[in-house]
Design a protein around this motif. Structure first.
Motif, PDB file in Angstrom:
ATOM      1  N   MET A  20       0.829  -1.200   0.000  1.00  0.00           N
ATOM      2  CA  MET A  20       0.000   0.000   0.000  1.00  0.00           C
ATOM      3  C   MET A  20       0.865   1.253   0.000  1.00  0.00           C
ATOM      4  N   THR A  21       1.952   1.232   0.770  1.00  0.00           N
ATOM      5  CA  THR A  21       2.863   2.378   0.786  1.00  0.00           C
ATOM      6  C   THR A  21       3.443   2.607  -0.605  1.00  0.00           C
TER       7      THR A  21
ATOM      8  N   GLU B 265      -2.477   4.177   8.232  1.00  0.00           N
ATOM      9  CA  GLU B 265      -1.572   4.616   9.301  1.00  0.00           C
ATOM     10  C   GLU B 265      -0.183   3.997   9.118  1.00  0.00           C
ATOM     11  N   LYS B 266      -0.149   2.721   8.781  1.00  0.00           N
ATOM     12  CA  LYS B 266       1.131   2.048   8.561  1.00  0.00           C
ATOM     13  C   LYS B 266       1.875   2.680   7.391  1.00  0.00           C
ATOM     14  N   ALA B 267       1.144   3.018   6.318  1.00  0.00           N
ATOM     15  CA  ALA B 267       1.775   3.627   5.145  1.00  0.00           C
ATOM     16  C   ALA B 267       2.389   4.976   5.498  1.00  0.00           C
TER      17      ALA B 267
ATOM     18  N   LEU C 244       3.906  12.896   0.659  1.00  0.00           N
ATOM     19  CA  LEU C 244       3.177  12.524   1.867  1.00  0.00           C
ATOM     20  C   LEU C 244       2.148  13.591   2.223  1.00  0.00           C
ATOM     21  N   TRP C 245       2.542  14.858   2.164  1.00  0.00           N
ATOM     22  CA  TRP C 245       1.591  15.935   2.460  1.00  0.00           C
ATOM     23  C   TRP C 245       0.406  15.898   1.493  1.00  0.00           C
ATOM     24  N   GLU C 246       0.711  15.644   0.222  1.00  0.00           N
ATOM     25  CA  GLU C 246      -0.335  15.571  -0.791  1.00  0.00           C
ATOM     26  C   GLU C 246      -1.313  14.443  -0.477  1.00  0.00           C
ATOM     27  N   LEU C 247      -0.776  13.289  -0.102  1.00  0.00           N
ATOM     28  CA  LEU C 247      -1.625  12.147   0.224  1.00  0.00           C
ATOM     29  C   LEU C 247      -2.451  12.405   1.481  1.00  0.00           C
ATOM     30  N   GLN C 248      -1.863  13.031   2.490  1.00  0.00           N
ATOM     31  CA  GLN C 248      -2.592  13.306   3.726  1.00  0.00           C
ATOM     32  C   GLN C 248      -3.779  14.230   3.485  1.00  0.00           C
TER      33      GLN C 248
END
Length: 471
Positions: A113-114, A161-163, A190-194
Motif C-alpha cells: 500500500m505504501t 496509518e502504517k503507510a 506525503l503531504w499531498e496524500l494526507q
C-alpha cells in the motif's frame, strides 16, 4: 446515468425543491433523449422537467452547476492523488533512483500500500478500498451517522496509518543518507496524500452508504394506507409521504376552485339591459341579457395552533395554505400557541419546507408556553383586524383546549360577525370535545362549522367544503 440523475433529484429535494415521481421520470427520459454532451441543452431540459415555479430556478441552477460541473467523482483518480512518484529506474534522474533504492534496502522494503500510494497506483488502491468495503459490511449500517466510523475502519484496514509511518521512516532514512532533495520530494508526496487520500475514501464511503440505506428504506406509504390514520400517530416516513400527498391535494383543490368559480350558480336576468336591447326589435325581447356573476376572490385567513399536541396537523394545514397562496386572491396566515404572529411574508419569501419549518419553530411566538386560544383571538382582532371583511373566510386549526385560560368568547363572536365564513378544524377526536380543559363545544357555537380533522380523509373533505363555500 440514471443513478447520477436520481442522486441529483434527491439533492434537489433535500434543498427544499418539490420534485414528484412523475417529474423525476420526465427528467430521466429527457436526459436519455438529449444526452449530457451539450451541457446548456441538458440543463434546460432538466429545468423544464423538474422545476414548476419560476422562483425555484435560481436554486436549481446553483445546485446543477455544483453537481454537474467539476463533480469530484468525475475527476480521474490520478488527478486527485497527484501523479505520484516515478517507479525505480523510470524517473530519468539516476541520483533520485539510487537514493530511493539504497533507502529501501536499509529499511528492508515497504508495504504494497505504501508503494502504491507513493507511485499513484490507482488500480491497486481502488481494489484494496473495495475489498475492505464489502456489501456485507455495508448491509450492517443503519444510519448516515455511521459514515465517519465506517470511513476510519476502511482506512485502517487499507493500512493508511502504517503507510504514513513507513513514508516518515523513508524520509528519515533519505536524510540520514544525505539525500535531502529526495527526502523533500517524498515529504511533499506525503503531504499531498494526507490531504487527498482520506477525503477520497470518505467520498466513496458516503456514496456507497447512501445507496445502501436507500435500498433499506421501506417504500413510502400510499395515500390509501394513510387515509384514516390519526395525524398524531404518523412516523417520520409517513410525514414525508404525507407532504407529497398534501401537495397533490392542493393542486386538485386549486383546479376545483377555479372550475367552480367559473361555472357559478344560476344566472339572473338583467332586465334593464334586456329592455334596452329590445328597442331595436320594436320592444320585443328576442335576446335575453344576463347579469354577469362576479367571481369570488379567494380570501382566507388561517389561525393555526402550532403547539406540540397538534404539530403534524399544523404542518399539513400550513402546507395546504402555502400552496393555495398561488391561487387568485389573498391568503394571510397566522400561527399561535399563547401569543400570535403573522407568517404570510415567510411563506412568500421561502420555499415550502423552509416556510413550514420557520412557522412551526422560529416565528415570533413563545413555543414553550401553553395554548391560549382566547389571547390569540384577542391579539388577532387588536393587531390584525383589518384582515377581516365580508368576503373573508376564517379557518382556525386547533384542538380548543384552553388550559383554563379566558376563552374570550366575545372576540370569537366578533370575528364571526365580521367574516363571511368561520370554519374551525379540530384535530382531536370528537369524543374528547368538552372533556378536561376542552371548550371546543362552546367555541363551536360561535362558528359556522366545527369539524373533526385528524386524518387525511377528514382533511380532504374539510378542504372540499372550504372550496365550495368560497367559490
Amino acid at each position: 446515468m440514471d443513478d447520477v440523475l436520481i442522486n441529483f433529484i434527491q439533492i434537489l429535494r433535500r434543498c427544499g425543491l418539490r420534485v414528484s415521481v412523475s417529474e423525476s421520470l420526465d427528467g430521466i427520459r429527457a436526459s436519455a433523449a438529449i444526452g449530457m454532451e451539450n451541457k446548456p441543452l441538458f440543463k434546460a431540459a432538466l429545468r423544464a422537467a423538474l422545476i414548476k415555479k419560476t422562483k425555484d430556478i435560481p436554486l436549481f441552477d446553483e445546485i446543477f452547476d455544483a453537481y454537474f460541473t467539476d463533480k469530484p467523482s468525475d475527476i480521474p483518480l490520478e488527478e486527485r492523488f497527484g501523479h505520484g512518484l516515478p517507479k525505480p529506474g523510470e524517473s530519468g534522474d539516476e541520483d533520485f533512483d539510487e537514493a530511493m533504492r539504497r533507502a529501501m534496502e536499509q529499511m528492508g522494503g515497504v508495504g504494497e500500500m505504501t508503494q502504491a500510494l507513493l507511485q499513484g497506483n490507482v488500480q491497486f488502491i481502488t481494489a484494496e478500498m473495495l475489498r475492505n468495503m464489502s456489501p456485507e459490511q455495508l448491509a450492517e449500517l443503519r444510519s448516515m451517522l455511521q459514515r465517519g466510523q465506517f470511513t476510519r475502519m476502511v482506512l485502517d484496514k487499507m493500512g493508511w496509518e502504517k503507510a504514513q509511518r513507513e513514508m516518515m521512516r523513508l524520509i528519515q532514512q533519505l536524510q540520514k543518507q544525505g539525500d535531502y532533495e529526495a527526502a523533500e520530494r517524498v515529504r511533499e508526496r506525503l503531504w499531498e496524500l494526507q490531504e487527498l487520500f482520506p477525503r477520497w475514501v470518505a467520498n466513496e464511503v458516503n456514496d456507497r452508504v447512501e445507496k445502501q440505506l436507500q435500498t433499506q428504506r421501506p417504500p413510502a406509504p400510499r395515500a390509501e394506507e394513510l387515509q384514516f390514520k390519526d395525524f398524531s400517530r404518523y412516523t417520520d416516513t409517513e410525514v414525508e409521504a404525507m407532504e407529497e400527498i398534501v401537495e397533490q391535494m392542493a393542486r386538485k383543490l386549486r383546479k376545483d376552485w377555479s372550475r367552480r368559480a367559473k361555472q357559478g350558480g344560476s344566472r339572473r336576468l338583467d332586465v334593464p339591459r334586456t329592455m334596452r336591447h329590445a328597442m331595436g326589435t320594436f320592444g320585443i325581447p328576442l335576446e335575453l341579457r344576463w347579469k354577469q356573476r362576479r367571481r369570488n376572490r379567494l380570501n382566507i385567513v388561517l389561525l393555526c395552533d402550532v403547539s406540540s399536541s397538534v404539530r403534524n396537523a399544523s404542518r399539513f394545514m400550513l402546507q395546504l395554505v402555502y400552496s393555495l397562496q398561488q391561487q387568485r386572491g389573498r391568503v394571510r396566515s397566522f400561527v399561535f400557541i399563547g401569543d400570535l404572529d403573522e407568517v404570510t411574508e415567510t411563506f412568500e419569501r421561502n420555499n415550502i419546507d423552509e416556510a413550514v419549518r420557520i412557522a412551526t419553530s422560529e416565528a415570533g411566538i413563545t413555543y414553550w408556553s401553553h395554548s391560549d386560544f382566547g389571547r390569540a383571538f384577542r391579539e388577532f382582532l387588536d393587531n390584525h383586524g383589518d384582515a377581516l371583511s365580508s368576503r373573508t373566510t376564517v379557518i382556525v386549526l386547533g384542538d380548543g383546549r384552553s388550559n383554563f385560560y379566558d376563552p374570550q368568547f366575545d372576540a370569537v363572536e366578533e370575528i364571526h360577525e365580521r367574516a363571511r365564513k368561520f370554519i374551525w378544524l379540530n384535530p382531536e377526536s370528537e369524543w374528547g370535545w368538552g372533556t378536561g380543559d376542552s371548550i371546543a363545544p362552546a367555541y363551536a357555537r360561535h362558528c359556522d362549522r366545527m369539524v373533526e380533522c385528524r386524518n387525511l380523509d377528514q382533511l380532504t373533505r374539510a378542504m372540499e367544503f372550504l372550496m365550495e363555500s368560497t367559490a
